[in-house]
Design a protein around this motif. Structure first.
Motif, PDB file in Angstrom:
ATOM      1  N   ALA A 193      11.233   6.856  -7.996  1.00  0.00           N
ATOM      2  CA  ALA A 193      10.915   5.428  -7.618  1.00  0.00           C
ATOM      3  C   ALA A 193      10.663   5.241  -6.169  1.00  0.00           C
ATOM      4  N   TYR A 194       9.766   4.540  -5.823  1.00  0.00           N
ATOM      5  CA  TYR A 194       9.535   4.312  -4.372  1.00  0.00           C
ATOM      6  C   TYR A 194      10.908   3.767  -3.749  1.00  0.00           C
ATOM      7  N   GLU A 195      11.566   2.672  -4.287  1.00  0.00           N
ATOM      8  CA  GLU A 195      12.780   2.219  -3.768  1.00  0.00           C
ATOM      9  C   GLU A 195      13.762   3.593  -3.716  1.00  0.00           C
ATOM     10  N   ASP A 196      13.797   4.467  -4.487  1.00  0.00           N
ATOM     11  CA  ASP A 196      14.762   5.541  -4.363  1.00  0.00           C
ATOM     12  C   ASP A 196      14.300   6.592  -3.039  1.00  0.00           C
ATOM     13  N   LEU A 197      13.426   6.411  -2.706  1.00  0.00           N
ATOM     14  CA  LEU A 197      12.960   7.307  -1.523  1.00  0.00           C
ATOM     15  C   LEU A 197      13.696   7.410  -0.224  1.00  0.00           C
ATOM     16  N   PRO A 198      13.968   8.479   0.441  1.00  0.00           N
ATOM     17  CA  PRO A 198      14.611   8.114   1.554  1.00  0.00           C
ATOM     18  C   PRO A 198      13.697   7.523   2.695  1.00  0.00           C
ATOM     19  N   MET A 247       0.764  -1.220  -0.141  1.00  0.00           N
ATOM     20  CA  MET A 247       0.124  -0.056   0.119  1.00  0.00           C
ATOM     21  C   MET A 247       0.923   1.262   0.095  1.00  0.00           C
ATOM     22  N   ALA A 248       1.861   1.126   0.878  1.00  0.00           N
ATOM     23  CA  ALA A 248       2.792   2.447   0.869  1.00  0.00           C
ATOM     24  C   ALA A 248       3.489   2.775  -0.626  1.00  0.00           C
ATOM     25  N   ARG A 249       3.913   1.674  -1.237  1.00  0.00           N
ATOM     26  CA  ARG A 249       4.311   1.987  -2.543  1.00  0.00           C
ATOM     27  C   ARG A 249       3.233   2.477  -3.580  1.00  0.00           C
ATOM     28  N   ASN A 250       1.977   1.841  -3.573  1.00  0.00           N
ATOM     29  CA  ASN A 250       0.929   2.433  -4.215  1.00  0.00           C
ATOM     30  C   ASN A 250       0.642   3.889  -3.735  1.00  0.00           C
ATOM     31  N   TYR A 254       6.461   7.539   6.189  1.00  0.00           N
ATOM     32  CA  TYR A 254       5.496   8.576   6.117  1.00  0.00           C
ATOM     33  C   TYR A 254       4.182   7.604   5.374  1.00  0.00           C
ATOM     34  N   ASP A 255       4.693   6.977   4.342  1.00  0.00           N
ATOM     35  CA  ASP A 255       3.850   6.435   3.510  1.00  0.00           C
ATOM     36  C   ASP A 255       3.291   5.022   3.979  1.00  0.00           C
ATOM     37  N   ARG A 256       4.086   4.367   4.706  1.00  0.00           N
ATOM     38  CA  ARG A 256       3.764   3.040   5.635  1.00  0.00           C
ATOM     39  C   ARG A 256       2.787   3.497   6.742  1.00  0.00           C
ATOM     40  N   HIS A 259       2.594   6.121  -2.903  1.00  0.00           N
ATOM     41  CA  HIS A 259       3.647   7.118  -3.374  1.00  0.00           C
ATOM     42  C   HIS A 259       3.473   7.183  -4.902  1.00  0.00           C
ATOM     43  N   GLU A 260       3.122   5.909  -5.653  1.00  0.00           N
ATOM     44  CA  GLU A 260       2.849   5.877  -7.047  1.00  0.00           C
ATOM     45  C   GLU A 260       1.701   6.960  -7.285  1.00  0.00           C
ATOM     46  N   VAL A 261       0.639   6.716  -6.771  1.00  0.00           N
ATOM     47  CA  VAL A 261      -0.675   7.689  -6.647  1.00  0.00           C
ATOM     48  C   VAL A 261      -0.425   8.947  -6.913  1.00  0.00           C
ATOM     49  N   TRP A 262       0.483   9.394  -5.752  1.00  0.00           N
ATOM     50  CA  TRP A 262       0.795  10.720  -5.404  1.00  0.00           C
ATOM     51  C   TRP A 262       1.872  11.186  -6.754  1.00  0.00           C
ATOM     52  N   ALA A 263       2.901  10.308  -6.943  1.00  0.00           N
ATOM     53  CA  ALA A 263       3.601  10.873  -8.096  1.00  0.00           C
ATOM     54  C   ALA A 263       3.081  11.086  -9.444  1.00  0.00           C
ATOM     55  N   ARG A 264       1.957  10.136  -9.700  1.00  0.00           N
ATOM     56  CA  ARG A 264       1.430  10.306 -10.636  1.00  0.00           C
ATOM     57  C   ARG A 264       0.388  11.626 -10.722  1.00  0.00           C
ATOM     58  N   ASN A 265      -0.037  11.903  -9.988  1.00  0.00           N
ATOM     59  CA  ASN A 265      -1.047  12.993  -9.822  1.00  0.00           C
ATOM     60  C   ASN A 265       0.049  14.316  -9.816  1.00  0.00           C
TER      61      ASN A 265
END
Length: 99
Positions: free
Chosen positions: A66-71, A31-34, A77-79, A36-42
């Motif tokens: 990419a989520y993997e590259d986030l600090p 869910m955390a990855r998703n 925060y996403d988790r 982030h993906e939704v936020w980035a796409r928006n």
């Protein structure tokens, strides 16, 4: 007339007593990855792009990666958002099951 936000006090549902079943732990990361993906796409659809520092005028943001590259702080925060969402679902009486 009041200003927007003035006097606003957040009152999220109290989920402190909700324990997530161990089976849901992998879902938190998914869910955390998703999230982030939704936020980035928006953001990108609004014209934002990656930049080493946040610049609202130039629409640059350092988390447009990419989520993997986030600090780790951003991943946490996403988790936390994902975990609280799952807790609210359970507290509201819903069941989560995997097909």
């Amino acid at each position: 007339m009041t200003m927007k936000g003035k006097g606003y006090v957040p009152e999220p549902v109290d989920t402190r007593g909700v324990e997530l079943p161990v089976e849901l732990m992998p879902l938190i990361e998914e869910m955390a990855r998703n999230v982030h993906e939704v936020w980035a796409r928006n953001r990108m659809s609004e014209g934002w792009a990656y930049g080493p520092e946040r610049d609202d005028v130039a629409k640059k943001h350092p988390c447009l990666v990419a989520y993997e590259d986030l600090p780790d702080s951003e991943k946490e925060y996403d988790r936390a958002t994902s975990q609280e969402t799952l807790k609210l679902i359970l507290k509201s009486g819903f069941c989560i099951s995997k097909k």
